[in-house]
Motif scaffolding. Structure first.
Motif, PDB file in Angstrom:
ATOM      1  N   ILE A  18      14.683  29.713  29.746  1.00  0.00           N
ATOM      2  CA  ILE A  18      15.729  30.042  28.759  1.00  0.00           C
ATOM      3  C   ILE A  18      15.822  28.821  27.687  1.00  0.00           C
ATOM      4  CG2 ILE A  18      18.469  29.842  28.452  1.00  0.00           C
ATOM      5  CD1 ILE A  18      18.596  30.840  31.278  1.00  0.00           C
ATOM      6  N   SER A  19      15.280  27.668  27.972  1.00  0.00           N
ATOM      7  CA  SER A  19      14.917  26.756  27.154  1.00  0.00           C
ATOM      8  C   SER A  19      13.990  27.227  25.996  1.00  0.00           C
ATOM      9  CB  SER A  19      14.740  25.370  27.709  1.00  0.00           C
ATOM     10  OG  SER A  19      15.641  24.820  28.201  1.00  0.00           O
ATOM     11  N   ARG A  20      12.769  27.664  26.886  1.00  0.00           N
ATOM     12  CA  ARG A  20      11.865  28.169  25.733  1.00  0.00           C
ATOM     13  C   ARG A  20      12.120  29.271  24.910  1.00  0.00           C
ATOM     14  NH1 ARG A  20       8.488  26.344  30.533  1.00  0.00           N
ATOM     15  NH2 ARG A  20       8.693  28.411  31.305  1.00  0.00           N
ATOM     16  N   LEU A  21      12.915  30.137  25.391  1.00  0.00           N
ATOM     17  CA  LEU A  21      13.471  31.321  24.782  1.00  0.00           C
ATOM     18  C   LEU A  21      14.152  30.923  23.225  1.00  0.00           C
ATOM     19  CD1 LEU A  21      14.467  34.119  27.231  1.00  0.00           C
ATOM     20  CD2 LEU A  21      12.510  34.162  25.316  1.00  0.00           C
ATOM     21  N   CYS A  22      15.086  29.930  23.796  1.00  0.00           N
ATOM     22  CA  CYS A  22      15.819  29.193  22.554  1.00  0.00           C
ATOM     23  C   CYS A  22      15.083  28.490  21.451  1.00  0.00           C
ATOM     24  CB  CYS A  22      16.880  28.344  23.133  1.00  0.00           C
ATOM     25  SG  CYS A  22      18.294  28.850  24.508  1.00  0.00           S
ATOM     26  N   ALA A  23      13.933  28.119  21.795  1.00  0.00           N
ATOM     27  CA  ALA A  23      12.879  27.457  21.028  1.00  0.00           C
ATOM     28  C   ALA A  23      12.170  28.156  20.295  1.00  0.00           C
ATOM     29  CB  ALA A  23      12.193  26.372  21.718  1.00  0.00           C
ATOM     30  N   THR A  24      12.079  29.610  20.559  1.00  0.00           N
ATOM     31  CA  THR A  24      11.291  30.323  19.787  1.00  0.00           C
ATOM     32  C   THR A  24      11.980  30.978  18.384  1.00  0.00           C
ATOM     33  OG1 THR A  24      10.621  31.103  22.077  1.00  0.00           O
ATOM     34  CG2 THR A  24      10.233  32.672  20.111  1.00  0.00           C
ATOM     35  N   ASP A  25      11.200  30.918  17.519  1.00  0.00           N
ATOM     36  CA  ASP A  25      11.471  31.151  16.022  1.00  0.00           C
ATOM     37  C   ASP A  25      12.074  32.706  16.160  1.00  0.00           C
ATOM     38  OD1 ASP A  25      10.843  28.633  15.232  1.00  0.00           O
ATOM     39  OD2 ASP A  25       8.949  29.205  14.117  1.00  0.00           O
ATOM     40  N   VAL A  39      14.519  33.949  17.458  1.00  0.00           N
ATOM     41  CA  VAL A  39      15.466  34.321  18.608  1.00  0.00           C
ATOM     42  C   VAL A  39      16.694  33.815  18.644  1.00  0.00           C
ATOM     43  CG1 VAL A  39      15.660  34.505  20.948  1.00  0.00           C
ATOM     44  CG2 VAL A  39      13.371  34.743  20.275  1.00  0.00           C
ATOM     45  N   GLY A  40      17.773  34.611  18.390  1.00  0.00           N
ATOM     46  CA  GLY A  40      19.151  34.172  18.443  1.00  0.00           C
ATOM     47  C   GLY A  40      19.828  34.201  19.572  1.00  0.00           C
ATOM     48  N   ASP A  41      21.149  33.478  19.829  1.00  0.00           N
ATOM     49  CA  ASP A  41      21.910  33.390  20.904  1.00  0.00           C
ATOM     50  C   ASP A  41      21.875  34.822  21.958  1.00  0.00           C
ATOM     51  OD1 ASP A  41      22.212  30.778  20.063  1.00  0.00           O
ATOM     52  OD2 ASP A  41      24.331  30.700  19.975  1.00  0.00           O
ATOM     53  N   GLU A  42      22.385  35.677  20.911  1.00  0.00           N
ATOM     54  CA  GLU A  42      22.717  37.035  21.643  1.00  0.00           C
ATOM     55  C   GLU A  42      21.321  37.592  22.229  1.00  0.00           C
ATOM     56  OE1 GLU A  42      25.024  39.852  19.999  1.00  0.00           O
ATOM     57  OE2 GLU A  42      26.879  38.446  19.752  1.00  0.00           O
ATOM     58  N   GLU A  43      20.292  37.536  21.632  1.00  0.00           N
ATOM     59  CA  GLU A  43      19.186  37.914  21.991  1.00  0.00           C
ATOM     60  C   GLU A  43      18.436  37.155  23.350  1.00  0.00           C
ATOM     61  OE1 GLU A  43      14.718  39.787  20.649  1.00  0.00           O
ATOM     62  OE2 GLU A  43      15.606  37.966  19.548  1.00  0.00           O
ATOM     63  N   ALA A  44      18.757  35.780  23.325  1.00  0.00           N
ATOM     64  CA  ALA A  44      18.173  35.027  24.184  1.00  0.00           C
ATOM     65  C   ALA A  44      19.007  35.181  25.598  1.00  0.00           C
ATOM     66  CB  ALA A  44      18.175  33.531  23.813  1.00  0.00           C
ATOM     67  N   ALA A  45      20.123  35.332  25.611  1.00  0.00           N
ATOM     68  CA  ALA A  45      21.236  35.248  26.496  1.00  0.00           C
ATOM     69  C   ALA A  45      20.996  36.874  27.064  1.00  0.00           C
ATOM     70  CB  ALA A  45      22.536  35.569  26.112  1.00  0.00           C
ATOM     71  N   GLY A  46      20.711  37.841  26.125  1.00  0.00           N
ATOM     72  CA  GLY A  46      20.342  39.238  26.793  1.00  0.00           C
ATOM     73  C   GLY A  46      19.294  39.148  27.553  1.00  0.00           C
ATOM     74  N   LEU A  47      18.019  38.871  27.220  1.00  0.00           N
ATOM     75  CA  LEU A  47      16.716  38.561  27.740  1.00  0.00           C
ATOM     76  C   LEU A  47      16.897  37.830  29.020  1.00  0.00           C
ATOM     77  CD1 LEU A  47      14.157  38.070  24.538  1.00  0.00           C
ATOM     78  CD2 LEU A  47      14.557  40.111  26.314  1.00  0.00           C
ATOM     79  N   SER A  48      17.751  36.656  28.953  1.00  0.00           N
ATOM     80  CA  SER A  48      17.777  35.745  30.164  1.00  0.00           C
ATOM     81  C   SER A  48      18.306  36.446  31.425  1.00  0.00           C
ATOM     82  CB  SER A  48      18.190  34.523  29.657  1.00  0.00           C
ATOM     83  OG  SER A  48      17.717  33.748  28.698  1.00  0.00           O
ATOM     84  N   MET A  49      19.425  37.220  30.731  1.00  0.00           N
ATOM     85  CA  MET A  49      20.286  37.669  31.916  1.00  0.00           C
ATOM     86  C   MET A  49      19.573  39.162  32.706  1.00  0.00           C
ATOM     87  SD  MET A  49      22.816  35.580  32.842  1.00  0.00           S
ATOM     88  CE  MET A  49      21.369  34.477  32.312  1.00  0.00           C
ATOM     89  N   ALA A  50      18.923  39.754  31.912  1.00  0.00           N
ATOM     90  CA  ALA A  50      18.109  40.813  32.287  1.00  0.00           C
ATOM     91  C   ALA A  50      16.968  40.381  33.350  1.00  0.00           C
ATOM     92  CB  ALA A  50      17.403  41.418  31.010  1.00  0.00           C
ATOM     93  N   LEU A  51      16.348  39.198  33.067  1.00  0.00           N
ATOM     94  CA  LEU A  51      15.471  38.562  33.900  1.00  0.00           C
ATOM     95  C   LEU A  51      16.200  38.073  35.280  1.00  0.00           C
ATOM     96  CD1 LEU A  51      13.037  36.168  31.623  1.00  0.00           C
ATOM     97  CD2 LEU A  51      12.472  38.323  32.758  1.00  0.00           C
ATOM     98  N   LEU A  52      17.596  37.371  35.005  1.00  0.00           N
ATOM     99  CA  LEU A  52      18.106  37.063  36.176  1.00  0.00           C
ATOM    100  C   LEU A  52      18.453  37.994  37.076  1.00  0.00           C
ATOM    101  CD1 LEU A  52      19.500  34.671  37.593  1.00  0.00           C
ATOM    102  CD2 LEU A  52      21.727  35.250  36.186  1.00  0.00           C
ATOM    103  N   PHE A  53      18.803  39.257  36.509  1.00  0.00           N
ATOM    104  CA  PHE A  53      19.113  40.531  37.228  1.00  0.00           C
ATOM    105  C   PHE A  53      17.711  41.080  37.801  1.00  0.00           C
ATOM    106  CE2 PHE A  53      19.196  45.006  38.071  1.00  0.00           C
ATOM    107  CZ  PHE A  53      20.458  45.123  38.809  1.00  0.00           C
ATOM    108  N   ALA A  54      16.717  41.229  37.142  1.00  0.00           N
ATOM    109  CA  ALA A  54      15.614  41.949  37.762  1.00  0.00           C
ATOM    110  C   ALA A  54      14.614  40.900  38.648  1.00  0.00           C
ATOM    111  CB  ALA A  54      14.828  42.282  36.363  1.00  0.00           C
TER     112      ALA A  54
END
Length: 391
Positions: A205-212, A214-229
């Motif tokens: 999640i920290s590395r996604l947040c640091a990616t040029d 990538v906004g909050d909503e995209e980072a949150a959506g990707l992170s929660m998709a990973l958490l689920f899957a």
């Protein structure tokens, strides 16, 4: 055409192919069926056809008119179309480009010793608790949750909370509950992202947040998709894999006699489980033909990778669990452009569990008849409700 069979098919033995699915498979590779909510769909069961269609750009997860699309169930997560029809392919390519760097072979190998240590600790607790026990609650559930929490940087103490939300989001019967669960999960993701932006760590999640870009909503959506899957499917595979091996003492003994079989055993454990029909949902983006059957644009197509993994033309004697089998061609992780980004991590977890469980508990056996094992029908991923064992 007559009355269409309805999914999921009745499965008297949770470790064996549903009789209705076996009959369908014997009649061909493509079948008209009804989903659990009564909508019509095409069920594809042949290995060659499923493998080809998994990587076919004429199929996608989106639909030009989502409101009219056939649905597999009431889950807001996977029950119907997902994504924007016009941009799906570009959006999917971006998602994979953002996620794959976090699951490189090097990163997964680096995590392997931690997975081994987590597994050892859980088995220590199981041994201390003593026989009989629920292997699902003791190992199959907590290990993938521990691993994905560490990988993402999610507090493990939040596990009961986010697990409740993922289970709600995956509800196949109650759309309202599924939507609420998905909303709660996304809100949790946004709070984690805000925390990681303030105080980043060495995690996904920290590395996604640091990616040029990538906004909050995209980072949150990707992170929660990973958490689920990243935990739901592995929980299921550990539980079903253990049940399959425990149901055939010869396979358990084979691993005990030759630990070098773990790699092939992991692939067989991924291949062998069989659900009551269904598989991976896709929507036809244009008209095309499969095995002599015409699929129309907008049709729901279910790619039954479980049935494909039991295609006797590819896997001889497919209903027999055989840890010496070369089953690496199975389709449990998908195929092609949508191949599961977390496949290597799942293999590490399965290898850790069975590489330690079998020698640690050589006399473990099922504590109930296999027919009494209960499969969850209320959530997308299925899996066992519990796995009673004794030793």
């Amino acid at each position: 055409m007559g009355v269409l069979l309805r999914l999921p098919f009745e499965q008297p033995n949770p470790l064996r192919v549903a009789p209705a699915l076996r009959e369908l498979v014997s009649a061909g590779s493509v079948h008209r069926v009804r989903t659990a909510v009564g909508d019509e769909a095409w069920l594809v069961t042949g290995y060659a056809e499923v493998r080809e269609l998994l990587d076919d750009r004429r199929l996608g997860r989106s639909h030009p008119d989502p409101g009219s699309a056939a649905r597999t169930g009431e889950s807001a997560l996977f029950g119907g179309p997902m994504g924007e029809f016009d941009t799906e392919m570009v959006d999917h390519a971006r998602m994979r480009s953002l996620l794959q760097p976090h699951f490189t072979p090097g990163r997964v190998r680096a995590l392997a010793p931690r997975v081994e240590a987590m597994t050892t600790r859980l088995l220590d607790d199981l041994a201390e608790q003593g026989s009989p026990a629920d292997l699902h609650a003791a190992v199959a559930l907590p290990l993938p949750v521990l691993v994905i929490c560490e990988l993402l940087g999610v507090p493990y103490e939040d596990r009961d909370q986010f697990r409740a939300w993922t289970q709600a989001a995956a509800d196949v019967a109650d759309r309202g509950r599924s939507e609420r669960g998905l909303g709660e999960l996304f809100g949790y993701g946004l709070r984690l992202v805000a925390r990681k932006r303030r105080d980043p760590g060495d995690d996904v999640i920290s590395r996604l947040c640091a990616t040029d870009g990538v906004g909050d909503e995209e980072a949150a959506g990707l992170s929660m998709a990973l958490l689920f899957a990243g935990h739901e499917t592995t929980v299921v595979q550990i539980g079903m894999g253990a049940a399959l091996l425990l149901d055939d003492a010869d396979q358990w003994k084979a691993i005990l006699a030759d630990p070098g079989l773990i790699a092939s055993a992991v692939e067989e454990i991924m291949r062998a489980p069989q659900r009551g029909g269904g598989g991976i949902p896709r929507y036809a983006r244009e008209d095309f033909e499969v095995d002599g059957v015409v699929i129309r644009a907008g049709d729901l197509v279910l790619l039954d990778n479980g049935a494909a993994n039991h295609d006797a033309a590819v896997f001889p004697d497919p209903d027999r669990v055989d840890v010496t089998r070369r089953a690496a061609g199975h389709l449990s992780f998908g195929h092609g452009a949508r191949y599961c980004v977390g496949a290597a991590l799942a293999r590490v977890e399965l290898a850790a569990v069975f590489g330690q469980l079998v020698p640690r508990f050589p006399d473990m056996r099922l504590a109930v008849p296999v027919e009494e094992l209960e499969i969850r029908r209320d959530v997308l991923t299925g899996g066992l409700v519990e796995l009673p064992v004794r030793w």
